[in-house]
Write an enzyme that holds these catalytic residues in place. Sequence first.
Site, PDB file in Angstrom:
ATOM      1  N   GLY A  27       0.793  -1.233   0.000  1.00  0.00           N
ATOM      2  CA  GLY A  27       0.000   0.000   0.000  1.00  0.00           C
ATOM      3  C   GLY A  27       0.820   1.276   0.000  1.00  0.00           C
ATOM      4  N   LEU A  28       2.139   1.152  -0.250  1.00  0.00           N
ATOM      5  CA  LEU A  28       2.965   2.372  -0.252  1.00  0.00           C
ATOM      6  C   LEU A  28       3.329   2.815  -1.674  1.00  0.00           C
ATOM      7  CD1 LEU A  28       5.365   1.826   2.807  1.00  0.00           C
ATOM      8  CD2 LEU A  28       3.145   2.963   2.742  1.00  0.00           C
TER       9      LEU A  28
ATOM     10  N   ALA B  66       5.810   3.680  -8.209  1.00  0.00           N
ATOM     11  CA  ALA B  66       7.115   4.342  -8.045  1.00  0.00           C
ATOM     12  C   ALA B  66       8.167   3.693  -8.946  1.00  0.00           C
ATOM     13  CB  ALA B  66       7.552   4.298  -6.578  1.00  0.00           C
TER      14      ALA B  66
ATOM     15  N   ASP C  44      -2.555   6.589  -7.303  1.00  0.00           N
ATOM     16  CA  ASP C  44      -1.154   6.244  -7.015  1.00  0.00           C
ATOM     17  C   ASP C  44      -0.206   6.909  -8.017  1.00  0.00           C
ATOM     18  OD1 ASP C  44      -2.100   4.604  -5.023  1.00  0.00           O
ATOM     19  OD2 ASP C  44      -0.793   2.918  -5.542  1.00  0.00           O
TER      20      ASP C  44
END
Length: 311
Positions: A103-104, A109, A150
């Site tokens: 969930g990060l 990324a 995200d």
Amino acid sequence: MPEKTSAPGKIILLGEHAVVYGIPAVAVPLSTLRVTVSWQKLESGDFQIIARDLKNQDITLTPNLDNEQNPLTRIVSSVLAYYNQKLPSVRFEITSDLPIASGLGSGAAVSTALGRAVANSIGEDIPNAILNEMVYNVEKIHHGTPSGIDNTVIVYEQSIKYKKDEPIESLRVHTPFTVLVADTGVTALTHQAVGDVRKLYQANQQRIQSIFNEIDSIVVTAIDYIGRGQIKELGKLMYQNHKLLQKLTVSSPKLDHLVEVALSEGALGAKLSGGGRGGNMIALVEEDMIDTVGNALSSAGATRVFHTDIK
Ligand code: PMV
């Protein structure tokens, strides 16, 4: 000397899951936890991606980039297609501070940092708006029906109010506040949780829509509180949001336990963050409570606890 690009992780403060259905959500970048991609030109003609932090993936890609379902090859082929370029002879090495499936925002990324590195390696600086679209399309491989939150918070590295199909709004923070982030140590696939919420929604549209509507008003009110510096009130709304996420079946006993521990130790609010079922929870704390609540979360079984300031 290898060249470098990077991208931050993220946390969702409020509104996850409902955001997939057009409800606004709030997300902030985690600039201290990053995915970094170093790249170096090769003489050999090979194209290599070394990604040991991501399940030991060492990939030597073939020039036709035919695996559209691999997120790494997909972002590479998207960037090259955009610039109408062939595969360069370059070695990319991906390192990450972000645990995967927690969930990060690890997936977005990685795509963001790798997309930038591929563009740089062919002499281009890819505009954020273009990269954001590409990373969103890769997110579909991970998540099925991502809301786009995200990729947006990570590509722009900005605290945002996000609502599907609307222009991004920067989050206005009146008084900086601190959030503890605690990892359950349990990995969970977002697309599974999102899929289960969809099944619930299809089975009982009215009931689930009314939960989404409650989340909507929580998020809208919370944005107002953040803009006015009413942090205690924000904490209460975070916990209310957690209770609604429980009703959507995306919490877990460990997430619930960590949330209750944080509150009983003096956090102003706490909730799961992101896809849920595992991954990370967040707790809003006053500065003098960071250690007390953080230590209690570790003792209660969190595998990693850190804090981040939201400004
Ligand atoms: O990537 P995660 O696990 O933080 O989850 C993203 C947030 C969801 O709202 C659950 C899904 C989405 O696409 O917005």
